[in-house]
Write a protein that holds these residues in place. Structure first.
Motif, short mmCIF file in Angstrom:
data_model
loop_
_atom_site.label_atom_id
_atom_site.label_comp_id
_atom_site.label_asym_id
_atom_site.label_seq_id
_atom_site.Cartn_x
_atom_site.Cartn_y
_atom_site.Cartn_z
N THR A 54 0.79 -1.23 0.00
CA THR A 54 0.00 0.00 0.00
C THR A 54 0.82 1.27 0.00
N VAL A 55 1.91 1.29 0.77
CA VAL A 55 2.71 2.51 0.91
C VAL A 55 3.45 2.79 -0.39
N PRO A 56 3.33 3.99 -0.95
CA PRO A 56 4.09 4.34 -2.16
C PRO A 56 5.58 4.14 -1.95
N GLU A 57 6.27 3.67 -2.96
CA GLU A 57 7.68 3.31 -2.84
C GLU A 57 8.54 4.45 -2.28
N LYS A 58 8.23 5.68 -2.67
CA LYS A 58 9.06 6.82 -2.24
C LYS A 58 8.99 7.07 -0.74
#
Length: 226
Positions: free
Chosen positions: A175-179
């Motif tokens: 879920t968490v964006p890679e950045k």
């Protein structure tokens, strides 16, 4: 951990808003355990199980000055380790694990802390959560260590509903964006520790309340308001 009613997962736009808010407020979040090197970080995390970071730091400041390496820790001996960490819960078993993992680091890794989860989890007293913390903090790998705070936040907010720590971890990794992955671990744990508290979350001062699925939101008490 107790089962919790799962809220609806958050849409991607809300997830982005939550983590961009965390980043704006605290661009470089740090853990609260004190350490000198990879080895002392590993020991500190092992000792922190069922203990507070504050309590661990008080116990390890002198210990790490005396034994900052596996060889020095082995030379201190299990009883010597115990003498320094008596104020920490389960100190006898933890001292045994610290002694044994120190010896294993010498015997199998040349006294160095390995940088893979598999090798870390093979050390005495080291589980997935501990390995993830070391990989994230020292080796700068995008891992997420799910403790009770992060488990609570993942479920309450709708970021990562799950019935087990592993389920929450896996959901967050998707879920968490890679950045944001490198710092997500600290943002969520610190949020759970100081704002999204277990008994009474302080929703009235929560920076991500508008996207959170937790209901009903906890209002500011009259005593605090006055």
């Amino acid at each position: 951990m107790a089962s919790v009613k799962k809220p609806r997962p958050l849409p991607a736009d809300d997830v982005e808003s939550i983590f961009s808010t965390f980043e704006r407020i605290d661009p470089e979040p740090k853990g609260e355990l004190e350490y000198i090197n990879a080895f002392t970080l590993l020991v500190a995390v092992v000792l922190s199980a069922q203990a507070t970071d504050v309590g661990v730091n008080k116990a390890t400041r002198q210990l790490f000055q005396i034994a900052p390496t596996p060889a020095a820790m082995v030379a201190l001996g299990q009883e010597g380790i115990e003498a320094h960490i008596r104020t920490i819960g389960l100190y006898r078993n933890k001292a045994k694990n610290v002694f044994l993992l120190s010896r294993k680091l010498i015997d199998e890794h040349g006294g160095e802390v390995p940088s893979t989860r598999e090798a870390l989890e093979a050390l005495p007293g080291v589980g997935r959560k501990t390995a993830n913390v070391v990989l994230n903090i020292f080796f700068k790998q995008p891992t997420i260590a799910v403790d009770t705070h992060l488990f609570r936040v993942g479920n309450r907010t709708g970021l990562a509903p799950g019935s087990t720590p592993l389920a929450v971890e896996q959901a967050l990794m998707k879920t968490v964006p890679e950045k944001y992955l490198l710092h997500a671990h600290h943002w969520l744990i610190l949020h759970g520790r100081y704002v999204c508290k277990a008994r009474k979350p302080e929703c009235w001062r929560c920076a991500i309340a508008q996207w959170c699925r937790y209901e009903p939101k906890t209002p500011l008490s009259k005593a605090r308001a006055s």
